[in-house]
Design a protein around this motif. Structure first.
Motif, PDB file in Angstrom:
ATOM      1  N   UNK A 197       0.819  -1.219   0.000  1.00 14.81           N
ATOM      2  CA  UNK A 197       0.000   0.000   0.000  1.00 14.81           C
ATOM      3  C   UNK A 197       0.851   1.268   0.000  1.00 14.81           C
ATOM      4  N   UNK A 198       2.167   1.095  -0.041  1.00 10.84           N
ATOM      5  CA  UNK A 198       3.135   2.199  -0.070  1.00 10.84           C
ATOM      6  C   UNK A 198       3.031   3.064   1.186  1.00 10.84           C
ATOM      7  N   UNK A 199       2.743   2.425   2.315  1.00 11.54           N
ATOM      8  CA  UNK A 199       2.630   3.113   3.606  1.00 11.54           C
ATOM      9  C   UNK A 199       3.954   2.950   4.361  1.00 11.54           C
ATOM     10  N   UNK A 200       4.891   3.835   4.047  1.00  8.75           N
ATOM     11  CA  UNK A 200       6.241   3.695   4.560  1.00  8.75           C
ATOM     12  C   UNK A 200       6.346   3.756   6.072  1.00  8.75           C
ATOM     13  N   UNK A 201       5.679   4.731   6.688  1.00  6.44           N
ATOM     14  CA  UNK A 201       5.770   4.872   8.143  1.00  6.44           C
ATOM     15  C   UNK A 201       5.171   3.660   8.846  1.00  6.44           C
ATOM     16  N   UNK A 202       4.060   3.151   8.329  1.00  8.05           N
ATOM     17  CA  UNK A 202       3.429   1.970   8.930  1.00  8.05           C
ATOM     18  C   UNK A 202       4.322   0.752   8.780  1.00  8.05           C
ATOM     19  N   UNK A 203       4.897   0.565   7.595  1.00  6.92           N
ATOM     20  CA  UNK A 203       5.784  -0.575   7.356  1.00  6.92           C
ATOM     21  C   UNK A 203       6.982  -0.525   8.304  1.00  6.92           C
ATOM     22  N   UNK A 204       7.531   0.668   8.505  1.00  4.67           N
ATOM     23  CA  UNK A 204       8.685   0.807   9.396  1.00  4.67           C
ATOM     24  C   UNK A 204       8.311   0.452  10.832  1.00  4.67           C
ATOM     25  N   UNK A 205       7.171   0.944  11.292  1.00  5.26           N
ATOM     26  CA  UNK A 205       6.753   0.690  12.675  1.00  5.26           C
ATOM     27  C   UNK A 205       6.510  -0.795  12.916  1.00  5.26           C
ATOM     28  N   UNK A 206       5.866  -1.464  11.959  1.00  2.00           N
ATOM     29  CA  UNK A 206       5.574  -2.891  12.121  1.00  2.00           C
ATOM     30  C   UNK A 206       6.871  -3.696  12.140  1.00  2.00           C
ATOM     31  N   UNK A 207       7.805  -3.344  11.263  1.00  6.59           N
ATOM     32  CA  UNK A 207       9.056  -4.100  11.186  1.00  6.59           C
ATOM     33  C   UNK A 207       9.882  -3.915  12.448  1.00  6.59           C
ATOM     34  N   UNK A 208       9.861  -2.715  13.001  1.00  7.39           N
ATOM     35  CA  UNK A 208      10.585  -2.491  14.252  1.00  7.39           C
ATOM     36  C   UNK A 208       9.964  -3.301  15.389  1.00  7.39           C
ATOM     37  N   UNK A 209       8.646  -3.325  15.420  1.00  3.11           N
ATOM     38  CA  UNK A 209       7.969  -4.123  16.447  1.00  3.11           C
ATOM     39  C   UNK A 209       8.242  -5.607  16.245  1.00  3.11           C
ATOM     40  N   UNK A 210       8.321  -6.027  15.000  1.00  3.44           N
ATOM     41  CA  UNK A 210       8.604  -7.428  14.680  1.00  3.44           C
ATOM     42  C   UNK A 210       9.967  -7.835  15.248  1.00  3.44           C
ATOM     43  N   UNK A 211      10.956  -6.970  15.129  1.00  2.00           N
ATOM     44  CA  UNK A 211      12.278  -7.265  15.694  1.00  2.00           C
ATOM     45  C   UNK A 211      12.206  -7.325  17.208  1.00  2.00           C
ATOM     46  N   UNK A 212      11.370  -6.498  17.803  1.00  2.00           N
ATOM     47  CA  UNK A 212      11.292  -6.443  19.263  1.00  2.00           C
ATOM     48  C   UNK A 212      10.716  -7.706  19.880  1.00  2.00           C
ATOM     49  N   UNK A 213      10.053  -8.542  19.076  1.00  2.00           N
ATOM     50  CA  UNK A 213       9.556  -9.819  19.598  1.00  2.00           C
ATOM     51  C   UNK A 213      10.711 -10.643  20.148  1.00  2.00           C
ATOM     52  N   UNK A 214      11.883 -10.477  19.539  1.00  2.00           N
ATOM     53  CA  UNK A 214      13.055 -11.231  19.953  1.00  2.00           C
ATOM     54  C   UNK A 214      13.569 -10.788  21.318  1.00  2.00           C
ATOM     55  N   UNK A 215      13.071  -9.679  21.817  1.00  2.00           N
ATOM     56  CA  UNK A 215      13.557  -9.181  23.104  1.00  2.00           C
ATOM     57  C   UNK A 215      13.232 -10.115  24.257  1.00  2.00           C
ATOM     58  N   UNK A 216      12.387 -11.116  24.025  1.00  2.00           N
ATOM     59  CA  UNK A 216      12.143 -12.078  25.109  1.00  2.00           C
ATOM     60  C   UNK A 216      13.426 -12.819  25.459  1.00  2.00           C
TER      61      UNK A 216
END
Length: 235
Positions: A197-216
């Protein structure tokens, strides 16, 4: 990498995370192979991979030693990865995907959906997810068309659990692993939707949160440093 090799590396990571292999413990190919009931070849490959990930260090002569890993070091490395992969997702959305890149991402999603549609996962499922997860992240990095991001990620990958490939699987907690990786697969869907959908800010936020799952992982290390923890009791 063959499933057996992936499983050996994941098992050793899990043993380090849990404290079963304590900081400072010496590791050698033959006793480790006997401990896991495998040949020396996958152990040799695993040791090299874990050294690259910063989990073990080479000793003079032969053998390795488990490195001391802190929650802070893990959290810091993962935070950097999240920033870099978030930027990659944003730039992929801004530039747009090629037909080949979109097809590759959709294939990863389809395979992931097939894995989790059963309502449970097997060892083979988790090994397959390991492969498609790596492909997924590589495709987004490729779509960003930014070599500087790739270069920065490569440097960061030498820190513990900073690499997208450094997954651990707890084969004794398969229900938990189903929930964990099914959630990750759903995040894959949402980041692809944002990129398409070319939603750059949304894509960035989701990807950052995706990496944070590993923080467990960082939380596990914090727990293992407390008196009476499993890791403490094995030191």
């Amino acid at each position: 990498m063959a499933n057996a090799g992936i499983e050996v590396i994941s098992t050793l990571r899990q043993m380090i995370v849990s404290g079963e292999m304590a900081p400072g413990e010496r590791l050698a190919e033959i006793p480790t192979a006997e401990r896991l009931g495998v040949s020396r070849t996958p152990i040799r490959i695993a040791f090299r991979a874990l050294e690259q990930e910063g989990l073990i260090s080479k000793l003079p002569g032969r053998g390795y030693r488990v490195r001391q890993i802190t929650a802070e070091s893990v959290a810091g490395a993962i935070a950097v990865r999240g920033v870099l992969e978030g930027l990659a997702a944003r730039q992929a959305a801004e530039k747009g995907l090629s037909e080949t890149q979109l097809a590759g991402l959709q294939q990863c999603l389809s395979i992931g959906d097939a894995i989790f549609s059963k309502g449970y996962v097997t060892r083979d499922d988790l090994n397959l997810y390991h492969e498609i997860n790596q492909q997924f992240h590589e495709l987004i990095l490729e779509a960003s068309d930014n070599p500087a991001i790739a270069s920065s990620l490569q440097r960061n990958e030498h820190l513990p659990f900073a690499s997208v490939s450094s997954l651990t699987f707890n084969f004794e907690q398969m229900e938990q692993e189903f929930r964990r990786f099914n959630f990750a697969n759903m995040q894959h869907h949402t980041v692809v939707d944002a990129i398409v959908r070319r939603q750059g800010a949304r894509a960035e936020a989701i990807m950052r949160e995706h990496a944070n799952v590993t923080l467990n992982y960082a939380e596990v290390f914090a727990e293992d440093s407390r008196p009476g923890s499993k890791a403490q009791s094995t030191r």
